[in-house]
Design a protein around this motif. Sequence first.
Motif, mmCIF file in Angstrom:
data_model
loop_
_atom_site.group_PDB
_atom_site.id
_atom_site.type_symbol
_atom_site.label_atom_id
_atom_site.label_comp_id
_atom_site.label_asym_id
_atom_site.label_seq_id
_atom_site.Cartn_x
_atom_site.Cartn_y
_atom_site.Cartn_z
ATOM 1 N N PHE A 228 0.832 -1.212 0.000
ATOM 2 C CA PHE A 228 0.000 0.000 0.000
ATOM 3 C C PHE A 228 0.861 1.255 0.000
ATOM 4 N N THR A 229 1.077 1.887 1.133
ATOM 5 C CA THR A 229 1.737 3.196 1.137
ATOM 6 C C THR A 229 3.005 3.209 1.982
ATOM 7 N N GLU A 230 3.857 4.199 1.721
ATOM 8 C CA GLU A 230 5.072 4.427 2.529
ATOM 9 C C GLU A 230 4.710 5.262 3.758
ATOM 10 N N ILE A 231 3.842 4.719 4.596
ATOM 11 C CA ILE A 231 3.374 5.436 5.778
ATOM 12 C C ILE A 231 3.478 4.513 6.991
ATOM 13 N N GLU A 232 4.054 5.012 8.074
ATOM 14 C CA GLU A 232 4.133 4.248 9.316
ATOM 15 C C GLU A 232 3.135 4.746 10.356
ATOM 16 N N ARG A 233 2.815 6.035 10.312
ATOM 17 C CA ARG A 233 1.815 6.606 11.207
ATOM 18 C C ARG A 233 1.011 7.617 10.408
ATOM 19 N N SER A 234 -0.287 7.608 10.597
ATOM 20 C CA SER A 234 -1.151 8.494 9.813
ATOM 21 C C SER A 234 -2.315 8.990 10.657
ATOM 22 N N LEU A 235 -2.586 10.286 10.535
ATOM 23 C CA LEU A 235 -3.758 10.900 11.153
ATOM 24 C C LEU A 235 -4.475 11.696 10.076
ATOM 25 N N SER A 236 -5.750 11.404 9.869
ATOM 26 C CA SER A 236 -6.537 12.142 8.872
ATOM 27 C C SER A 236 -7.891 12.492 9.472
ATOM 28 N N ALA A 237 -8.482 13.576 8.977
ATOM 29 C CA ALA A 237 -9.788 14.016 9.456
ATOM 30 C C ALA A 237 -10.397 14.945 8.416
ATOM 31 N N GLY A 238 -11.703 15.053 8.449
ATOM 32 C CA GLY A 238 -12.366 15.936 7.499
ATOM 33 C C GLY A 238 -13.876 15.858 7.616
ATOM 34 N N GLY A 239 -14.541 16.478 6.665
ATOM 35 C CA GLY A 239 -15.996 16.484 6.660
ATOM 36 C C GLY A 239 -16.544 16.733 5.271
ATOM 37 N N ILE A 240 -17.812 16.397 5.095
ATOM 38 C CA ILE A 240 -18.484 16.624 3.814
ATOM 39 C C ILE A 240 -19.827 17.308 4.044
ATOM 40 N N LEU A 241 -20.289 17.985 3.005
ATOM 41 C CA LEU A 241 -21.592 18.636 3.015
ATOM 42 C C LEU A 241 -22.279 18.354 1.694
ATOM 43 N N LYS A 242 -23.469 17.776 1.750
ATOM 44 C CA LYS A 242 -24.225 17.467 0.543
ATOM 45 C C LYS A 242 -24.833 18.737 -0.056
ATOM 46 N N GLY A 243 -25.028 18.707 -1.363
ATOM 47 C CA GLY A 243 -25.445 19.910 -2.080
ATOM 48 C C GLY A 243 -26.903 20.264 -1.997
ATOM 49 N N ARG A 244 -27.672 19.536 -1.206
ATOM 50 C CA ARG A 244 -29.085 19.882 -1.091
ATOM 51 C C ARG A 244 -29.265 21.278 -0.502
ATOM 52 N N VAL A 245 -28.274 21.712 0.268
ATOM 53 C CA VAL A 245 -28.331 23.057 0.867
ATOM 54 C C VAL A 245 -28.420 24.124 -0.218
ATOM 55 N N TRP A 246 -27.706 23.924 -1.357
ATOM 56 C CA TRP A 246 -27.763 24.889 -2.461
ATOM 57 C C TRP A 246 -28.515 24.328 -3.670
ATOM 58 N N ARG A 247 -29.458 23.404 -3.371
ATOM 59 C CA ARG A 247 -30.404 22.865 -4.356
ATOM 60 C C ARG A 247 -29.726 22.064 -5.467
ATOM 61 N N ARG A 248 -28.615 21.435 -5.151
ATOM 62 C CA ARG A 248 -27.953 20.501 -6.067
ATOM 63 C C ARG A 248 -27.616 19.242 -5.261
ATOM 64 N N PRO A 249 -28.615 18.360 -5.051
ATOM 65 C CA PRO A 249 -28.445 17.232 -4.129
ATOM 66 C C PRO A 249 -27.347 16.248 -4.527
ATOM 67 N N ASP A 250 -26.939 16.244 -5.786
ATOM 68 C CA ASP A 250 -25.885 15.317 -6.209
ATOM 69 C C ASP A 250 -24.481 15.886 -6.010
ATOM 70 N N ASP A 251 -24.378 17.157 -5.618
ATOM 71 C CA ASP A 251 -23.063 17.759 -5.330
ATOM 72 C C ASP A 251 -22.607 17.347 -3.925
ATOM 73 N N THR A 252 -21.291 17.340 -3.737
ATOM 74 C CA THR A 252 -20.703 17.143 -2.416
ATOM 75 C C THR A 252 -19.524 18.085 -2.262
ATOM 76 N N LEU A 253 -19.496 18.821 -1.171
ATOM 77 C CA LEU A 253 -18.366 19.668 -0.821
ATOM 78 C C LEU A 253 -17.612 19.003 0.313
ATOM 79 N N GLY A 254 -16.301 18.779 0.138
ATOM 80 C CA GLY A 254 -15.515 18.108 1.159
ATOM 81 C C GLY A 254 -14.245 18.854 1.497
ATOM 82 N N LEU A 255 -13.819 18.757 2.747
ATOM 83 C CA LEU A 255 -12.561 19.351 3.208
ATOM 84 C C LEU A 255 -11.919 18.362 4.161
ATOM 85 N N ALA A 256 -10.625 18.032 3.934
ATOM 86 C CA ALA A 256 -9.947 17.061 4.784
ATOM 87 C C ALA A 256 -8.455 17.330 4.807
ATOM 88 N N PHE A 257 -7.770 16.763 5.807
ATOM 89 C CA PHE A 257 -6.310 16.879 5.871
ATOM 90 C C PHE A 257 -5.750 15.563 6.365
#
Length: 260
Positions: A228-257
């Motif tokens: 798989f990957t050249e990683i020994e320790r990993s921390l990741s986190a994030g979130g998503i928001l579906k597009g129904r808020v702006w009337r496009r239910p098939d859209d997804t806005l995501g932010l992660a690190f």
Amino acid sequence: MSNGENQKSGGPKAKLYQARLFLRQTISLSGESLDVDSAPNQFAGKLARRRFGITVGNLAMTDVFDCNSFSHDPCTQFMNWAMWTYGASDYAADARSYTWGGVIEYYHDDWAFRLGRFAQPKESNGLPIDFNIIEHYGDNLEIEHGHMLRRQPGKVRLLGFDNRARMGNFRDALDDARITGGTPAVGNVRRNQRKLGFGVGIEQNVTQDAGLFARFSYNDGQTETYAFTEIERSLSAGGILKGRVWRRPDDTLGLAFAVN
């Protein structure tokens, strides 16, 4: 790698290959039934909340383990390799992320338990599979618990893994280079080794259209990356928001690190 859709075995010409060919058997025990929608690798129907499941064949480890709702599929969610599963898991797979193996699952209301063994490739990041799963394999044990928080669903997962293959140890490579006077190379000191580690994952709906996730994973860092990957320790986190808020239910806005 930043793009999970980037094949390590790709080329300029289209190539036909087998990705999945498996048998899945569900044995219902008791409890109320759950409605299951049609999805990749899954038929629509009803499943008992208390049941056994057996899956055997050609598949990806991530088809069954660490099925995070918000960060799991690089086709439709986050593409980074440290996002679609535990970055430090080095899970058994060929260069296209598929392998052969079997998984036993037990579901008891809000709890799920999974135990699986998968075949390693014959060489690191290779396509041919080593079917000697007595000596070379990737074992995975996962415990999952579902819960409700402020009337929104969430899950917590704990994964332990034991990977065994003919790998090079970094300390052996350094010792060999001191003796021979050459450049350290794990390819010169490969022998049967094991890589141990674990992962913790959380997913939580905040509203019907918004969710958060986080993962931490660790391996002992003694041996070369095998699949798989050249990683020994990993921390990741994030979130998503579906597009129904702006009337496009098939859209997804995501932010992660991720920090690796």
